[in-house]
Design a protein around this motif. Structure first.
Motif, PDB file in Angstrom:
ATOM      1  N   ILE A 297       0.858  -1.189   0.000  1.00 31.37           N
ATOM      2  CA  ILE A 297       0.000   0.000   0.000  1.00 31.37           C
ATOM      3  C   ILE A 297       0.893   1.238   0.000  1.00 31.37           C
ATOM      4  O   ILE A 297       1.758   1.404   0.861  1.00 31.37           O
ATOM      5  CB  ILE A 297      -0.931   0.014   1.238  1.00 31.37           C
ATOM      6  N   GLY A 298       0.690   2.093  -0.986  1.00 32.72           N
ATOM      7  CA  GLY A 298       1.590   3.232  -1.167  1.00 32.72           C
ATOM      8  C   GLY A 298       1.037   4.558  -0.684  1.00 32.72           C
ATOM      9  O   GLY A 298       1.735   5.568  -0.731  1.00 32.72           O
ATOM     10  N   VAL A 299      -0.218   4.560  -0.254  1.00 33.24           N
ATOM     11  CA  VAL A 299      -0.820   5.817   0.230  1.00 33.24           C
ATOM     12  C   VAL A 299      -1.544   5.543   1.543  1.00 33.24           C
ATOM     13  O   VAL A 299      -1.851   4.391   1.868  1.00 33.24           O
ATOM     14  CB  VAL A 299      -1.834   6.389  -0.802  1.00 33.24           C
ATOM     15  N   ARG A 300      -1.832   6.619   2.277  1.00 35.40           N
ATOM     16  CA  ARG A 300      -2.479   6.415   3.573  1.00 35.40           C
ATOM     17  C   ARG A 300      -3.998   6.385   3.459  1.00 35.40           C
ATOM     18  O   ARG A 300      -4.684   5.807   4.289  1.00 35.40           O
ATOM     19  CB  ARG A 300      -2.060   7.525   4.536  1.00 35.40           C
ATOM     20  N   SER A 301      -4.524   7.048   2.448  1.00 30.98           N
ATOM     21  CA  SER A 301      -5.987   7.064   2.308  1.00 30.98           C
ATOM     22  C   SER A 301      -6.346   6.893   0.833  1.00 30.98           C
ATOM     23  O   SER A 301      -5.528   7.196  -0.045  1.00 30.98           O
ATOM     24  CB  SER A 301      -6.564   8.368   2.856  1.00 30.98           C
TER      25      SER A 301
ATOM     26  N   ARG B 123       2.447   9.996  -4.851  1.00 32.55           N
ATOM     27  CA  ARG B 123       3.456  10.976  -5.269  1.00 32.55           C
ATOM     28  C   ARG B 123       4.770  10.278  -5.602  1.00 32.55           C
ATOM     29  O   ARG B 123       5.116   9.257  -5.002  1.00 32.55           O
ATOM     30  CB  ARG B 123       3.676  12.016  -4.180  1.00 32.55           C
ATOM     31  N   ALA B 124       5.474  10.862  -6.563  1.00 34.24           N
ATOM     32  CA  ALA B 124       6.741  10.263  -7.011  1.00 34.24           C
ATOM     33  C   ALA B 124       7.708  10.105  -5.846  1.00 34.24           C
ATOM     34  O   ALA B 124       8.404   9.085  -5.714  1.00 34.24           O
ATOM     35  CB  ALA B 124       7.361  11.130  -8.109  1.00 34.24           C
ATOM     36  N   ALA B 125       7.724  11.110  -4.956  1.00 35.30           N
ATOM     37  CA  ALA B 125       8.681  11.099  -3.849  1.00 35.30           C
ATOM     38  C   ALA B 125       8.418   9.942  -2.883  1.00 35.30           C
ATOM     39  O   ALA B 125       9.307   9.544  -2.127  1.00 35.30           O
ATOM     40  CB  ALA B 125       8.612  12.424  -3.105  1.00 35.30           C
ATOM     41  N   ALA B 126       7.192   9.429  -2.911  1.00 31.80           N
ATOM     42  CA  ALA B 126       6.843   8.368  -1.962  1.00 31.80           C
ATOM     43  C   ALA B 126       7.271   6.989  -2.461  1.00 31.80           C
ATOM     44  O   ALA B 126       7.130   5.999  -1.744  1.00 31.80           O
ATOM     45  CB  ALA B 126       5.336   8.379  -1.718  1.00 31.80           C
ATOM     46  N   ILE B 127       7.778   6.927  -3.684  1.00 33.11           N
ATOM     47  CA  ILE B 127       8.154   5.621  -4.254  1.00 33.11           C
ATOM     48  C   ILE B 127       9.653   5.422  -4.080  1.00 33.11           C
ATOM     49  O   ILE B 127      10.455   6.185  -4.632  1.00 33.11           O
ATOM     50  CB  ILE B 127       7.771   5.551  -5.750  1.00 33.11           C
ATOM     51  N   ASP B 128      10.028   4.445  -3.292  1.00 33.98           N
ATOM     52  CA  ASP B 128      11.459   4.199  -3.081  1.00 33.98           C
ATOM     53  C   ASP B 128      11.785   2.727  -3.336  1.00 33.98           C
ATOM     54  O   ASP B 128      10.931   1.953  -3.790  1.00 33.98           O
ATOM     55  CB  ASP B 128      11.893   4.645  -1.683  1.00 33.98           C
ATOM     56  N   SER B 129      12.990   2.340  -2.986  1.00 37.18           N
ATOM     57  CA  SER B 129      13.452   0.993  -3.314  1.00 37.18           C
ATOM     58  C   SER B 129      12.664  -0.093  -2.582  1.00 37.18           C
ATOM     59  O   SER B 129      12.684  -1.257  -2.994  1.00 37.18           O
ATOM     60  CB  SER B 129      14.943   0.859  -2.995  1.00 37.18           C
TER      61      SER B 129
ATOM     62  N   GLY C 255       9.818  -4.529  -7.172  1.00 42.31           N
ATOM     63  CA  GLY C 255       9.247  -5.865  -7.326  1.00 42.31           C
ATOM     64  C   GLY C 255       7.842  -6.006  -6.752  1.00 42.31           C
ATOM     65  O   GLY C 255       7.254  -7.089  -6.789  1.00 42.31           O
ATOM     66  N   LYS C 256       7.285  -4.909  -6.225  1.00 44.62           N
ATOM     67  CA  LYS C 256       5.964  -4.976  -5.587  1.00 44.62           C
ATOM     68  C   LYS C 256       4.872  -4.476  -6.542  1.00 44.62           C
ATOM     69  O   LYS C 256       5.148  -3.787  -7.521  1.00 44.62           O
ATOM     70  CB  LYS C 256       5.944  -4.110  -4.326  1.00 44.62           C
TER      71      LYS C 256
ATOM     72  N   THR D 102       6.610   6.970 -14.013  1.00 46.98           N
ATOM     73  CA  THR D 102       7.949   6.771 -14.582  1.00 46.98           C
ATOM     74  C   THR D 102       8.938   6.383 -13.488  1.00 46.98           C
ATOM     75  O   THR D 102       9.762   5.478 -13.666  1.00 46.98           O
ATOM     76  CB  THR D 102       8.421   8.064 -15.291  1.00 46.98           C
ATOM     77  N   ARG D 103       8.819   7.069 -12.337  1.00 39.99           N
ATOM     78  CA  ARG D 103       9.732   6.751 -11.243  1.00 39.99           C
ATOM     79  C   ARG D 103       9.470   5.324 -10.745  1.00 39.99           C
ATOM     80  O   ARG D 103      10.404   4.576 -10.456  1.00 39.99           O
ATOM     81  CB  ARG D 103       9.547   7.754 -10.102  1.00 39.99           C
ATOM     82  N   ALA D 104       8.204   4.970 -10.660  1.00 40.42           N
ATOM     83  CA  ALA D 104       7.866   3.623 -10.181  1.00 40.42           C
ATOM     84  C   ALA D 104       8.511   2.584 -11.080  1.00 40.42           C
ATOM     85  O   ALA D 104       9.115   1.617 -10.609  1.00 40.42           O
ATOM     86  CB  ALA D 104       6.346   3.450 -10.162  1.00 40.42           C
ATOM     87  N   ARG D 105       8.397   2.805 -12.359  1.00 39.22           N
ATOM     88  CA  ARG D 105       8.976   1.830 -13.292  1.00 39.22           C
ATOM     89  C   ARG D 105      10.496   1.793 -13.160  1.00 39.22           C
ATOM     90  O   ARG D 105      11.110   0.721 -13.178  1.00 39.22           O
ATOM     91  CB  ARG D 105       8.559   2.178 -14.724  1.00 39.22           C
ATOM     92  N   ALA D 106      11.074   2.974 -13.023  1.00 38.49           N
ATOM     93  CA  ALA D 106      12.525   3.053 -12.899  1.00 38.49           C
ATOM     94  C   ALA D 106      13.010   2.384 -11.614  1.00 38.49           C
ATOM     95  O   ALA D 106      14.114   1.826 -11.567  1.00 38.49           O
ATOM     96  CB  ALA D 106      12.963   4.507 -12.928  1.00 38.49           C
ATOM     97  N   MET D 107      12.177   2.424 -10.577  1.00 37.32           N
ATOM     98  CA  MET D 107      12.557   1.809  -9.301  1.00 37.32           C
ATOM     99  C   MET D 107      12.302   0.302  -9.301  1.00 37.32           C
ATOM    100  O   MET D 107      12.502  -0.372  -8.299  1.00 37.32           O
ATOM    101  CB  MET D 107      11.761   2.435  -8.143  1.00 37.32           C
ATOM    102  N   GLY D 108      11.781  -0.224 -10.393  1.00 37.96           N
ATOM    103  CA  GLY D 108      11.554  -1.668 -10.487  1.00 37.96           C
ATOM    104  C   GLY D 108      10.245  -2.122  -9.890  1.00 37.96           C
ATOM    105  O   GLY D 108      10.053  -3.309  -9.595  1.00 37.96           O
TER     106      GLY D 108
END
Lengths: 346, 553
Positions: free
Chosen positions: A153-157, A163-169, A173-174, A188-194
C-alpha cells in the motif's frame, strides 16, 4: 470474486511449453521457452548453385514460413548440389529478383513466464487455461504486461495521490496500491525503481499518455527493462478508490498478487473475498457513483424515485436518492451507481 | 390490447416482445393488439447487466398503468410468455491481422473492407511502415487473431513485395486453423498459395486491381461471410447489424425510397444504405461506437473539443471519453458530459458515413442507438444526424426511439414486411426534413426556399446565406411543397445542376431545417469565433421552430 476463476495465459507464437495440463504453476515459474526472430539475413541460393535467380522456386526445399535448423539443406539443384542454412531460423521470404532467401535467425532461448499461480486446466491454440485460486478484482482500465509481486500500500488514504517522492526501493518488485491518481512522473519513477505494477483509483488520460510516450521512447532507445502493469479500478480523472475496497486491499498488504494490465485484472492469492460491485443497487445499500461530479464518491441509496428523473444533462432515467458520506443528498441515475457488496452480504 | 367482449375470467391479450440486447444497453418494446391494430404498448431501456428479469418487471409496471384491470395480476406472465424476437450485438468482434505492401494504397483498401465487414484490425504491417522485418514478424507473432488478410500488388504487374508480406504471415502464423485471405495481385495467387497448407488460403478479387481503381465489394462480402462463419457460426439473423440492414432494406422496398440508417452503439457502429429495390448494403465497424479508439487515440479529444459549442478543457474531454469507454452503460450526468458525448457522436457518425461516396439522394435518414435515438431533445438528435452525416439534398429524418427496428429485422424473410407493416405508424419518430446544400460563397445567399402548405399561408421565400442554418415550423405529419432556388454556386447534388428544385417534405417533432453550412461543415479557426458559431447552430436547432420575421426574406 473469490474461490477459483479461470484465466487464459496467452502464449507468444513459437513457444515450446515446459509444463503440462494438470500441473500446478507459480507466478514466477517458467511455463515455456521461446526464441524470438532477429534481423533477417539474406542467404544466396541460386548463385552457389550456378543457376538464374528466376529458377529460385525450382531449387528451393523450403518455403517462406518454414522453420530451418542450422545446416539444414534449403535448396538443391538437379545435379544434387545443395545450399545449407547458415543459421537456425524462420524463412521469411524467397527473393526471385536476386535468387536469395531471407531467413530470420532465432534469438537465444527466452523463458516465458505466466505470472499467474494456479493449476493448468487446458491447452488452447496459443494459450494456457489456468484455474486461479484467489480473489479477483476487475478494473475499468489498464495497460502493460502481466506482472506479479507482493501487494504494497503506497498511500495512507484512498483519496490520496501517489506521489513520485513516496516511491522508493522498498517498492521494487511490488504491486503498489496508489490512491486517486498518479502523475506521469510518479509512474515513470515507479517503473525506474523496479515496481512491478500499480493499482490506482483513477489516472488522468493525459498523465497515462505521457507515461506511455516516455516508455516508448525509452524502449526505442533500448533502455527499458522489466515488465510493468497498471490497473485502474474506478475511472479516468482523479478518482478515489472506494474506502471499503481500499480497506480490504490494505488488509492484503504483503500478499502475493498478479496484475494483468491489458485484461484489467488483479489476482490476490491467499486472500479473503473482496467487496464486490453489483449493478442495480437496492435501497439501503452502500453505493459508489461513476459519473462526474460524484465520480468515485460513496454513499447510501436512501430511496428510489417513482418516476424517471432528468439528470442535469437532461436525460430522463430511473433514478435514486443517494446520501453521500459528506451528508449531501443527490438524485442519480441508477445506471450511474453500483452497490458495494461486502463479502458477508454476498 | 384486450378484447372487452370476452368475459373477465378469460380476459387475455395478444402481445409480442421485441428485444435488442446491446453491449451496454438493452432495449425492449412490447407490442400488443388493440382494436385490431398492433401498437407499441410499453418500452424499456436499461443497462444490459441489469438482466432480463428487471426488464420484464419494468415492462409490466409500464403496462399496468394502461392495461385492463382484469389482466393486472397476470401481466408478468403474459409478458414472459409472449412471443419474443431477439437480436443482439455480436458477442465479440472478429480479429484480423493485415499485411500489405503499402499503408496508403493496398493496405488502406483492405483495411476499409475489413472494418466495413465488422472486423477489428488488431495489427497491420506494411512494407512502408518503417519497421524492420524482424519487428514486423514479432508484431504479427504476438497477436491473437481469427484470420489473416494479405493484400498488395496490381493485377497487371505482380508486386513482388506482396510475396514478402505473404512470407511474413506464413512465418508468423506458424500453422494452426486460422484462415488466410489473399486479396492482392491475381498474378501472384499461385505463388502465395504455395506458402500455405492446402485449404488455408482463399483468394478474393483484388480491391486495388490497378492504380486508378478501387473496388472492395468482393473482399468485403467475403470477409462478411467469413466473420459470420468464424465468430457467429450459429446464425446471423439475430445479430443487430444484420437485423437493422434487413429492416431498412424492407422499409426502402416498401416505400420505394432510398433509405439510410445509422446505429451508434457502445462498441459497434452500423451504417446502412438501401435502395428502392430493397437491396441494402452496410458498413459495420466493430470498434466504431462510443468506445471507439478513434476518440481515445491521440488527437481524438482535441477533435471532439473542437466541435463543441461550450469551452471544455481538452484534458477533461479526454477523461470523459475514456470514462465513456470504461463504463459504457452509464449516462452523462452533467450538461458538459452530454455535450462531450454528442460531440463524440457527431464525429463518429461522420466517420461512419464517410465511405468514400458523397451522400446525396437519400430520401430518409434514420438514427438508431441510445445516444441519438434517446437524446434528451429531438433537436439534439437532429443536430447529431445533420452535423455528423451531412446528407446532401432534401432528406426526411427519423429516429428509432422505440428500438424496435433492429429486432424486427430478425424475423423470417416472409414475416419481416408484415412485422414492419403492422407497426408502421409507431415504428419511427419523425424529426422532420432538412435541405442541405454544398458549396456557396461565404456570406452570400445560398438558397431561397418557399414553403407551400395546403390550407396555410405560403412562407417565404426564406433566404439562407452560406454558413447559415434555419429552422422552420412543420409539425408532425404536416406535408409541404418546397420551391428551392439555389444561388451563389450552392448545390443540392443529384445529376442535374438545376438552380430551381421542387421537393415535397413531411414535418416532424423538430420541423424543417434549411442548412447552407456546406459539406463538410466549415468552422472559424479562432476558438471563440468557432464556439460562437457552434452555439448559434445548437440554439437554432434546439429552440422551438418559428416563422422568420415577416414570414420570409
Amino acid at each position: 470474486m473469490n474461490g477459483a476463476s479461470l484465466h487464459r495465459i496467452r502464449l507468444p507464437r513459437g513457444t515450446t511449453l515446459t509444463v503440462e495440463v494438470g500441473a500446478q504453476i507459480r507466478p514466477d515459474e517458467v511455463i515455456g521457452l521461446r526464441r524470438g526472430p532477429m534481423l533477417p539475413i539474406r542467404v544466396p541460393v541460386t548463385a552457389p548453385l550456378h543457376c538464374r535467380p528466376s529458377d529460385l522456386d525450382a531449387v528451393l526445399l523450403v518455403r517462406p514460413g518454414s522453420p530451418v535448423a542450422e545446416d539444414d539443406p534449403i535448396a538443391r539443384d538437379a545435379g544434387g548440389r545443395e545450399v545449407h542454412s547458415p543459421v537456425t531460423g524462420l524463412v521469411v521470404a524467397a527473393m526471385a529478383v536476386d535468387g536469395t532467401l531471407l531467413i530470420a535467425p532465432l534469438g537465444p532461448e527466452e523463458p516465458v513466464i505466466g505470472h499467474i499461480r494456479g493449476r493448468i486446466r487446458g491447452l488452447e491454440e496459443h494459450a494456457l487455461v489456468v484455474e486461479v485460486p484467489g480473489a479477483r478484482l476487475r478494473g475499468v482500465g489498464g495497460s502493460g504486461d502481466a506482472v506479479h509481486g507482493e501487494l504494497m500500500i503506497g498511500v495512507r488514504s484512498p483519496d490520496e495521490e501517489l506521489r513520485a517522492a513516496a516511491i522508493d526501493s522498498a517498492a521494487t518488485g511490488k504491486i503498489l496500491v496508489g490512491g486517486s491518481r498518479a502523475s506521469a512522473e510518479a509512474l515513470t519513477r515507479a517503473r525506474a525503481m523496479g515496481v512491478a505494477g500499480i493499482v490506482l483509483g483513477g489516472v488522468l488520460d493525459k498523465e497515462l499518455r505521457d507515461f506511455e510516450a516516455i516508455q516508448r521512447r525509452r524502449q526505442q532507445a533500448g533502455g527499458l527493462t522489466g515488465s510493468f502493469g497498471i490497473l485502474l479500478l474506478e475511472g479516468f480523472g482523479k478518482v478515489s478508490i472506494d474506502p471499503q475496497l481500499f480497506g480490504w486491499l490494505t488488509e492484503q498488504h504483503g500478499k502475493m498478487a498478479s496484475l494483468v494490465g491489458a485484461e484489467r485484472l488483479l489476482y490476490l492469492y491467499d486472500s479473503g473475498r473482496p467487496p464486490m460491485r453489483r449493478a442495480l443497487p437496492k435501497v439501503g445499500e452502500w453505493v459508489v457513483a461513476h459519473r462526474r461530479p460524484f465520480q468515485g464518491r460513496t454513499g447510501v441509496l436512501v430511496a428510489l424515485l417513482d418516476e424517471t428523473h432528468a439528470a442535469p444533462s437532461g436525460i430522463p432515467a430511473r433514478s435514486g436518492l443517494v446520501r453521500f458520506e459528506d451528508g449531501r443528498l443527490a438524485p442519480l441515475p441508477l445506471a450511474n451507481i453500483e452497490a458495494i457488496v461486502r463479502p458477508s452480504e454476498s | 390490447m384486450i378484447d372487452a367482449a370476452r368475459p373477465a375470467e378469460v380476459a387475455t391479450t395478444e402481445l409480442s416482445l421485441l428485444v435488442d440486447v446491446g453491449s451496454a444497453w438493452t432495449k425492449a418494446t412490447l407490442v400488443g393488439r388493440s382494436r385490431g391494430r398492433w401498437r407499441l404498448a410499453a418500452q424499456a431501456a436499461q443497462p444490459t447487466e441489469w438482466g432480463d428479469d428487471e426488464l420484464m418487471r419494468t415492462l409490466a409496471a409500464q403496462l399496468a398503468g394502461t392495461a385492463d384491470p382484469r389482466l393486472t395480476s397476470r401481466l408478468a406472465s403474459l409478458i414472459s410468455d409472449a412471443p419474443r424476437i431477439d437480436c443482439h450485438t455480436p458477442t465479440r468482434p472478429g480479429r484480423i491481422a493485415l499485411a500489405a505492401i503499402s499503408a496508403e494504397v493496398s493496405g488502406r483498401a483492405a483495411r476499409r473492407a475489413a472494418e466495413a465487414a465488422g472486423w477489428v484490425v488488431v495489427e497491420a504491417v506494411t512494407a512502408d511502415d518503417g519497421r524492420t522485418v524482424a519487428e514486423r514478424l514479432s508484431a504479427l507473432q504476438s497477436v491473437e487473431v481469427d484470420a489473416w488478410l494479405l493484400a498488395g500488388g496490381f493485377d497487371a504487374h505482380g508486386g513482388e513485395g506482396a510475396l514478402e508480406m505473404a512470407g511474413l504471415v506464413a512465418a508468423a502464423r506458424g500453422g494452426g486453423r486460422s484462415p488466410v485471405v489473399w486479396a492482392g495481385s491475381a498474378a501472384l495467387t499461385e505463388r502465395v498459395a504455395a506458402l500455405f497448407d492446402r485449404g488455408v488460403l482463399r483468394q478474393v478479387a483484388n480491391p486495388r486491381p490497378s492504380a486508378g481503381r478501387e473496388d472492395a465489394t468482393s473482399l468485403r462480402r467475403h470477409l462478411e461471410a467469413l466473420i459470420e462463419r468464424l465468430v457467429e457460426p450459429t446464425g446471423v439473423r439475430g445479430l443487430a447489424p444484420v437485423g437493422l440492414r434487413r429492416s431498412v432494406a424492407e422499409l426502402a422496398r416498401a416505400g420505394g425510397l432510398r433509405v439510410a440508417a445509422v446505429d451508434l452503439g457502445a462498441r459497434y457502429a452500423t451504417w446502412i444504405v438501401a435502395d428502392p429495390a430493397g437491396h441494402g448494403r452496410s458498413r459495420v465497424l466493430a470498434a466504431g461506437g462510443l468506445a471507439s479508439p478513434l476518440l481515445t487515440a491521440p488527437g481524438g479529444a482535441s477533435r471532439v473539443a473542437h466541435s463543441m459549442a461550450v469551452a471544455v478543457d481538452e484534458l477533461a474531454v479526454a477523461d470523459a471519453l475514456q470514462n465513456l469507454r470504461a463504463r459504457p452503460g452509464s449516462l452523462p450526468q452533467t450538461e458538459e458530459e452530454l455535450a462531450i458525448v454528442h460531440g463524440a457522436a457527431r464525429l463518429l457518425l461522420g466517420e461512419l458515413a464517410a465511405d468514400g461516396t458523397t451522400l446525396d439522394g437519400i430520401d430518409l435518414l434514420i438514427g438508431a442507438g441510445r445516444t441519438v435515438a434517446a437524446a434528451p431533445t429531438p433537436g439534439q438528435a437532429m443536430q447529431m444526424l445533420l452535423d455528423g452525416v451531412r446528407p446532401l439534398g432534401v432528406t426526411q429524418f427519423a429516429i428509432d426511439a422505440a428500438g424496435a427496428l433492429t429486432p424486427l429485422g430478425a424475423l423470417g424473410d416472409d414475416e419481416i414486411a408484415e412485422g414492419l407493416g403492422m407497426l408502421r405508424d409507431d415504428l419511427l419518430t419523425p424529426l422532420g426534413a432538412a435541405v442541405v446544400t454544398r458549396g456557396g460563397r461565404s456570406g452570400q445567399p445560398a438558397m431561397r426556399v418557399t414553403v407551400h402548405r395546403t390550407g396555410w399561408p405560403t412562407v417565404g421565400p426564406v433566404e439562407i446565406r452560406a454558413g447559415q442554418v434555419q429552422l422552420l415550423p412543420l409539425g408532425r405529419g404536416q406535408a409541404a411543397d418546397l420551391d428551392i432556388e439555389l444561388d451563389g454556386g450552392a448545390t443540392l447534388g443529384g445529376p442535374r445542376r438545376s438552380r430551381r428544385v421542387r421537393a415535397s417534405v413531411i414535418g416532424g417533432t423538430v420541423g424543417l431545417v434549411l442548412d447552407a453550412r456546406d459539406i463538410p461543415l466549415v468552422l472559424p479557426r479562432r476558438a471563440d469565433d468557432r464556439r460562437a458559431v457552434l452555439a448559434s447552430w445548437r440554439d437554432t436547432l434546439g429552440r422551438e421552430a418559428a416563422l422568420p420575421p415577416g414570414g420570409g426574406a
